[in-house]
Scaffold this motif. Structure first.
Motif, short mmCIF file in Angstrom:
data_model
loop_
_atom_site.label_atom_id
_atom_site.label_comp_id
_atom_site.label_asym_id
_atom_site.label_seq_id
_atom_site.Cartn_x
_atom_site.Cartn_y
_atom_site.Cartn_z
N LEU A 197 0.84 -1.20 0.00
CA LEU A 197 0.00 0.00 0.00
C LEU A 197 0.87 1.25 0.00
O LEU A 197 1.81 1.36 0.79
CB LEU A 197 -0.90 0.02 1.23
CG LEU A 197 -1.74 1.28 1.46
CD1 LEU A 197 -2.73 1.49 0.34
CD2 LEU A 197 -2.45 1.21 2.81
N ASP A 199 0.33 5.74 -0.66
CA ASP A 199 -0.59 6.87 -0.87
C ASP A 199 0.20 8.07 -1.37
O ASP A 199 1.37 8.26 -1.00
CB ASP A 199 -1.29 7.27 0.43
CG ASP A 199 -2.33 6.27 0.89
OD1 ASP A 199 -2.67 5.37 0.11
OD2 ASP A 199 -2.78 6.40 2.03
N THR A 201 -0.61 12.47 -2.30
CA THR A 201 -1.54 13.58 -2.41
C THR A 201 -1.13 14.43 -3.59
O THR A 201 0.05 14.82 -3.70
CB THR A 201 -1.54 14.43 -1.12
OG1 THR A 201 -1.97 13.61 -0.03
CG2 THR A 201 -2.48 15.61 -1.26
N LEU A 292 -9.12 8.39 -2.87
CA LEU A 292 -9.63 8.26 -1.51
C LEU A 292 -10.35 9.52 -1.02
O LEU A 292 -11.19 9.44 -0.12
CB LEU A 292 -8.47 7.94 -0.55
CG LEU A 292 -7.64 6.70 -0.92
CD1 LEU A 292 -6.49 6.53 0.06
CD2 LEU A 292 -8.51 5.45 -0.95
N ARG A 313 -6.34 12.78 -2.67
CA ARG A 313 -5.48 11.73 -2.11
C ARG A 313 -5.76 10.45 -2.89
O ARG A 313 -6.93 10.06 -3.06
CB ARG A 313 -5.74 11.52 -0.63
CG ARG A 313 -4.78 10.49 -0.01
CD ARG A 313 -4.74 10.59 1.48
NE ARG A 313 -3.72 9.72 2.03
CZ ARG A 313 -3.20 9.86 3.24
NH1 ARG A 313 -3.61 10.85 4.02
NH2 ARG A 313 -2.30 9.02 3.69
N GLY A 315 -4.77 6.34 -3.29
CA GLY A 315 -4.17 5.16 -2.67
C GLY A 315 -3.96 4.08 -3.72
O GLY A 315 -4.79 3.90 -4.62
N GLN A 328 5.33 3.80 -5.35
CA GLN A 328 4.85 5.13 -4.98
C GLN A 328 5.41 6.19 -5.93
O GLN A 328 4.68 7.11 -6.35
CB GLN A 328 5.24 5.44 -3.54
CG GLN A 328 4.61 6.70 -2.99
CD GLN A 328 4.97 6.93 -1.53
OE1 GLN A 328 6.11 6.70 -1.13
NE2 GLN A 328 4.01 7.36 -0.73
N GLU A 350 3.14 10.28 0.57
CA GLU A 350 2.71 10.15 1.96
C GLU A 350 3.51 9.07 2.68
O GLU A 350 3.92 8.06 2.09
CB GLU A 350 1.22 9.81 2.01
CG GLU A 350 0.32 10.86 1.40
CD GLU A 350 0.35 12.17 2.15
OE1 GLU A 350 0.75 12.18 3.34
OE2 GLU A 350 -0.02 13.21 1.56
N ARG A 353 4.21 3.69 4.04
CA ARG A 353 4.16 2.67 2.99
C ARG A 353 4.13 1.27 3.59
O ARG A 353 4.75 1.01 4.62
CB ARG A 353 5.38 2.79 2.08
CG ARG A 353 5.42 4.05 1.23
CD ARG A 353 6.63 4.03 0.31
NE ARG A 353 7.86 4.07 1.07
CZ ARG A 353 8.57 5.16 1.30
NH1 ARG A 353 8.16 6.32 0.83
NH2 ARG A 353 9.70 5.12 1.98
#
Length: 446
Positions: A197, A199, A201, A292, A313, A315, A328, A350, A353
């Protein structure tokens, strides 16, 4: 199966159920700063339950800026392995409370399922471990370290520092993570792949100030439209993730019944599934991207102006075999390259991770788990993947490379983790407790 152990498990289940409801009533949303004190209260409640279960010592720990976690030790007979039992006591935000059938922090049983935020993810995992320890009277057949994290739903950003600082408290031979799902309420699963995962912005800027959409609209664009166009490039026409450079794989697991899957998810009539391949391949072995949140005026508060800035944002779940840092960066570069009309774009990477992970499902610990879970559930164990991410797994594997990792389930496809009306099948909870109790017995023998 020992009749005495089965009876002991049955005897502790009512109390475990009551304490699960008590934990569900605590809104431990660490991601919400307003709920920080509730998360601390949740940790204290777990620590109290561990003491009552017979722990030799209980400690609440936290890294700088991190959520409180609970560590408790239950020494085993000499010469037996040490098993770390992991779960997390923090929960996801509720979303629109008005859409819940019953209040999210008031546990409610309907048709054999207990509804409430955290009832499955993952306070059921917390109480599975504690119920097993109670069934053994606080004296398990192996050494047990109970580790209950407090920021898993925020991506475990301070977990590496926490593990490094308290490595001596957490050293173990086997790790059991009760934070996944079973294929069905009567079919046990052992998860062997996890997606990662990341994210980002993204902020788009086009104007110094809002301007009249009638006077200037046409030759002048607005930031929200530019942002939406960029976000639309994240998928191709079939819904496959279109970010270059990501790992895409396949799953050999049997396909799921699409009608059942759609019903469990709550897909509306006519809504198509995205991508291609079997459902397990799409959900476990390929990347997924979701928007998100977007900072934009609410419809009721909007006016006829061109917006100067807009922010979202995004994800992304990464397939097993990918790398979180590279993934990312690939997501950020794709967005930077696809914002139209010369708009200025800033992409922020972000923290928090989670690496994707593949678990080796062989060895004595897995043999013990398969025997125990098959006996408790009455059906053979199925190896599954999971589309979600458990940052703890990869991080703990790095810190303790010799420990076997077992990811077990306290949910099922109808549990709606992270969603509206999250729930736990009560009968399956009993099977999960029995399975884990039997597994500790099997590990002691081996």
């Amino acid at each position: 199966m020992s009749e005495q152990l089965a009876a002991s498990v049955a005897a502790v289940l009512p109390g475990a159920r009551a304490d699960l409801e008590r934990l569900v009533r605590i809104p431990s949303i660490w991601a919400d700063p307003a709920r920080a004190e509730d998360t601390r209260r949740s940790a204290e409640a777990v620590a109290e339950l561990a003491r009552d279960a017979g722990a030799a010592d209980v400690t609440i720990i936290a890294a700088t800026g991190g959520a409180p976690a609970v560590v408790a030790h239950f020494p085993g007979p000499a010469g037996t392995p040490t098993v770390l039992l992991y779960a997390h006591h923090d929960v996801q935000p509720t979303g629109d409370v008005g859409r819940w059938t019953s209040p999210p922090f008031e546990p409610t049983e309907r048709d054999g399922r207990l509804y409430g935020r955290g009832a499955a993810d993952d306070k059921a995992g917390v109480m599975t471990h504690l119920a097993v320890l109670r069934a053994y009277g606080g004296r398990p057949p192996v050494g047990v370290t109970l580790f209950i994290e407090g920021e898993e739903e925020s991506g475990s950003p301070t977990l590496p520092a926490l593990l490094q600082a308290h490595k001596d408290l957490l050293t173990c031979d086997v790790i059991v993570i009760a934070d996944a799902s079973n294929p069905a309420v009567d079919v046990p699963g052992l998860t062997t792949t996890l997606r990662g995962l990341v994210d980002v912005t993204v902020e788009v800027a086009m104007l110094e100030n809002p301007v009249h959409s009638g006077v200037y609209g046409g030759p002048v664009g607005d930031a929200l439209t530019a942002l939406v166009k960029a976000l639309a490039t994240l998928h191709d026409a079939d819904g496959e993730v279109a970010v270059p450079g990501l790992v895409h794989s396949t799953s050999s697991a049997p396909d799921l019944d699409e009608a059942v899957f759609r019903s469990d998810v709550g897909l509306l009539d006519g809504v198509q599934l995205l991508g291609s391949g079997t459902i397990p391949t799409r959900a476990w072995a390929k990347p997924a991207v979701a928007v998100l949140g977007i900072d934009a005026p609410r419809v009721a508060e909007s006016s006829n102006v061109l917006l100067p800035r807009a922010r979202a944002r995004v994800g992304m779940r990464l397939a097993p075999g990918d790398d979180a840092v590279k993934g990312q960066r690939a997501l950020a570069e794709h967005l930077e390259a696809n914002v139209p009309w010369g708009a200025q774009v800033t992409v922020t990477l972000e923290p928090g991770r989670a690496e994707p992970f593949t678990i080796d499902g062989t060895g004595a610990a897995y043999d013990a788990a398969r025997r125990a879970f098959t006996e408790a559930y009455g059906n053979p164990v199925v190896e599954t993947g999971i589309g979600g991410s458990i940052p703890f797994v990869a991080e703990f594997a790095r810190q303790f490379p010799g420990a076997a990792v077992l990811v077990t389930g306290v949910g099922d496809p109808a549990s709606r983790w992270h969603g509206i009306d999250e729930s736990l099948d009560v009968a399956m909870f009993g099977r999960a407790v029995l399975a884990e109790a039997l597994m500790l017995e099997e590990l002691a023998r081996r």
